[in-house]
Design a protein around this motif. Structure first.
Motif, short mmCIF file in Angstrom:
data_model
loop_
_atom_site.label_atom_id
_atom_site.label_comp_id
_atom_site.label_asym_id
_atom_site.label_seq_id
_atom_site.Cartn_x
_atom_site.Cartn_y
_atom_site.Cartn_z
N SER A 159 8.13 -5.65 -2.02
CA SER A 159 8.32 -4.45 -1.20
C SER A 159 7.48 -4.52 0.08
O SER A 159 7.90 -4.02 1.13
CB SER A 159 7.99 -3.19 -2.01
OG SER A 159 6.67 -3.27 -2.51
N GLN A 160 6.33 -5.18 0.01
CA GLN A 160 5.52 -5.35 1.23
C GLN A 160 6.16 -6.37 2.18
O GLN A 160 6.02 -6.26 3.40
CB GLN A 160 4.10 -5.80 0.88
CG GLN A 160 3.30 -4.74 0.14
CD GLN A 160 3.08 -3.49 0.98
OE1 GLN A 160 2.70 -3.58 2.14
NE2 GLN A 160 3.35 -2.33 0.40
N ARG A 212 8.69 -4.40 4.00
CA ARG A 212 8.04 -3.55 5.00
C ARG A 212 7.65 -4.35 6.24
O ARG A 212 7.93 -3.94 7.37
CB ARG A 212 6.79 -2.91 4.39
CG ARG A 212 6.01 -2.02 5.36
CD ARG A 212 4.75 -1.44 4.73
NE ARG A 212 3.74 -2.44 4.41
CZ ARG A 212 2.87 -2.96 5.29
NH1 ARG A 212 2.90 -2.59 6.55
NH2 ARG A 212 1.99 -3.87 4.91
N VAL A 268 9.38 0.95 -1.17
CA VAL A 268 10.01 0.80 0.13
C VAL A 268 11.46 1.27 0.02
O VAL A 268 12.09 1.10 -1.03
CB VAL A 268 9.91 -0.68 0.59
CG1 VAL A 268 10.81 -1.57 -0.25
CG2 VAL A 268 10.17 -0.85 2.05
#
Lengths: 435, 435
Positions: free
Chosen positions: B20-21, B24, B57
């Motif tokens: 999810s990072q 992002r 996210v």
């Protein structure tokens, strides 16, 4: 290694402390280098000023030349390694080499910091590589991580100990209580400082490196002239002792930081107090270390030898391997990126904290009058401590964050107070998360 | 950016803490990434097991798929990013992607340490990139410096703190005097340790990273099974206190070292005492750091966050940029080099030093009999100290260097002496230049 590719030819400019180690590594590591590159490297020639001089390495006399220009433009040369240093003739030789399609590896911080724009442009226009890992923090792999590994991140701040001589001097002052002069003399006796130590102790060397680091970290053009610079010659044994008493250590830092709004950057070299718990505080002797704060990666530090023949040659060889691999693949590495085009703001706009030590009259109301001066400039005081009594009374203050201009104006006004006999010492405080 | 190149498409396998990072950063940094790569990146799809799960996210539902195999083999995908972890299905998906010509970025230490040979071979045979910076020491740019910046040097030894959980636990034990269990519970409460902490506290995680580091440092094939592994569960508060009293601190180290003759390597993970003056000693909390000793570069250290979504994603993004640039240039980065082909020697042949603490009878002649056991195995004693008297008498010894086999046999024989009530503690001593 069946059907080996033809070798790549390396021309070396300069054969001093670093150059002779480059020659040694090219020889000793020949098989390893060939395995890593996919083709052997061959030394095409070595340009020196004084061919008769005794060197640390045996060189075939046929390789030595005083005609550097002819060497770098020779048709068979692929890669030019420049370890002469200084602006000229290094710049002209690099430009001549690039115009002939040679890739360049250089350790020349002065040239990159003063006129990097010209040689980066020449590399781009000629479609050749320009690698310069050895220009900052010697052997420490630092520029490539900044340029490549952190390419998906955003750097907020870089704090570096990038000059080994001054770190050695400050470390000695801290560990033995020596004065600046005593520590400098010891550094000179041990070969850590030059007979004329100006470039190191006045921060010129660190400022050149700060300019290179800031450019890479913030994708903007920064030159040595943009860097606010203060040296360490005025640091006294008493400053060092005060720092110690407060849990701080004094280091000469190269600081490159983006403002909160991301619109400009500050680039400066000056002594600063940092908390002893900070990773940079443990960097002893002539070691270098660079502390990076990135948005996603968080806090990183790169530590190692910042100078010396073999360490610097190690960084040069790493670059040679990259450049050689790129040439075999018919490509070039990442070019200089200046797309962010951030402006360097004046030192006065820098946000920092001050340590201020005042010799004061020991009488009631002194603190109130001193505090009033800070308040007038909107500078908030974090801690204040009185040391000594009577004629020896000292007031030691540490501020919260404020602009350097406000802090500097405060100090100026403090000096005008009749109750302040002298502003004994002023130093910035960094690396502390206190706002 | 006139006449922009077409974008490169990225397929993401896994959308947990790291994935999810990555999403992002791909979004937030889109313009910067495009500038650094020379073309925009586009997220082609995200393969997950549970599409309905809540994530950190927001994802366009059209991008989400449970058919990972279809995603990685899709014609329009250029780069596959694998952040699922574990051996399968990660391995099959990576191989399927490579067979279709996709380059791969992975954070999968377990797979690389267990079966790196297979995926490195697939990368080579298919002419694609395999980048894996995030697999060791999270955000710290480490593998690329080892692979590239130090390519002209020879690494002698790597000492790493590569597991944040165990460093957090040991640091707490050191700073507060807590027991292992207390410190583990605190680490679990803070999310630094899993409910089942086995992989961390027994050294499995560190062993996988040690195998990857050793392979890169020594250009040889090393697997997790080659790594001698001991965890930290038996470290007591009293061990930590003894270390402290002697000026040492206990760290879980991953150690990869070449023998003096350069013919074999030792790869091991175990707790060890290191001097407090060693740069690794200052690595606090869950931070990681890797200390490298190279022939020319000397002592280097790389420090930073070893885990966490954003730091790991930062390393993944750095790799994506490199892979994307390579694809645009029609080339690939350095492939795995195993030309040195060094064998991993058994732990018994490792040269190290021991700290030994014995509960002994407090009577004349004890030291003589203990010393005789050391002498019998040719182990030389560096320091010996008696602590306590009577029934509490302890003999604390630190040896000079010897083979682990000799040291271990010495300890076994010591346990058989009638005057030794118990071998209270045995620990290796590292990072000290004492022979």
């Amino acid at each position: 290694m069946t059907n080996p590719k033809p070798g790549l030819k390396v021309a070396l400019l300069g054969c001093g402390v670093v150059g002779s180690q480059v020659v040694r590594l090219l020889r000793e590591q020949a098989d390893d280098l060939a395995a890593r590159i996919g083709a052997p490297l061959e030394l095409a020639g070595v340009a020196v000023r004084r061919p008769g001089r005794k060197r640390d390495v045996d060189l075939d006399p046929a390789l030595i030349t005083t005609d550097a220009e002819a060497l770098v433009t020779r048709d068979d040369v692929d890669i030019v390694v420049e370890v002469i240093g200084g602006i000229e003739p290094a710049r002209s030789l690099i430009l001549a080499a690039m115009a002939k399609g040679k890739s360049v590896v250089t350790a020349n911080k002065a040239l990159l910091a003063e006129d990097g724009a010209t040689i980066h442009r020449a590399a781009r226009e000629n479609g050749v590589d320009l690698y310069f890992e050895a220009s900052v923090a010697g052997a420490i792999p630092l520029l490539r991580p900044l340029r490549e590994s952190l390419a998906g991140d955003r750097i907020r701040r870089v704090l570096g100990i990038v000059n080994g001589t001054t770190n050695y001097i400050l470390d000695k002052m801290d560990s033995t209580g020596a004065s600046f002069t005593e520590a400098l003399e010891e550094a000179q006796a041990l070969g850590y400082a030059e007979a004329d130590p100006t470039a190191d102790v006045e921060g010129f060397d660190a400022a050149a490196k700060a300019a290179i680091l800031a450019g890479l970290a913030f994708h903007s053009r920064v030159t040595a002239a943009d860097v606010h610079r203060e040296g360490i010659t005025e640091i006294t044994a008493s400053d060092v002792a005060s720092a110690k008493a407060m849990g701080y250590v004094i280091k000469l830092l190269a600081i490159c930081a983006k403002t909160e709004d991301g619109r400009s950057i500050g680039v400066r070299v000056h002594p600063a107090m940092i908390p002893r718990s900070h990773p940079l505080a443990g960097v002893r002797e002539a070691y270098n270390a660079v502390f990076v704060e990135a948005e996603s990666a968080g806090r990183l530090m790169f530590y190692g030898a910042g100078a010396g023949g073999a360490p610097t040659a190690s960084a040069v060889l790493g670059d040679i391997v990259a450049v050689a691999r790129n040439r075999l693949a018919g490509t070039v590495g990442p070019e200089e990126l200046t797309y962010a085009d951030l402006k360097v703001h004046p030192m006065g706009e820098t946000i920092t904290r001050y340590y201020v030590s005042l010799d004061v009259a020991d009488k009631p109301g002194v603190l109130a009058r001193v505090a009033e001066v800070f308040a007038r400039h909107d500078v908030s005081i974090q801690t204040v401590r009185q040391e000594g009594r009577g004629d020896d009374a000292q007031l030691v203050l540490v501020t919260h964050q404020a602009t350097d201009a406000a802090l500097s104006a405060t100090v100026q006004d403090l000096g005008r107070l009749d109750i302040v006999r002298a502003v004994a010492s002023v130093m910035r405080v960094e690396g502390d998360d206190t706002p």
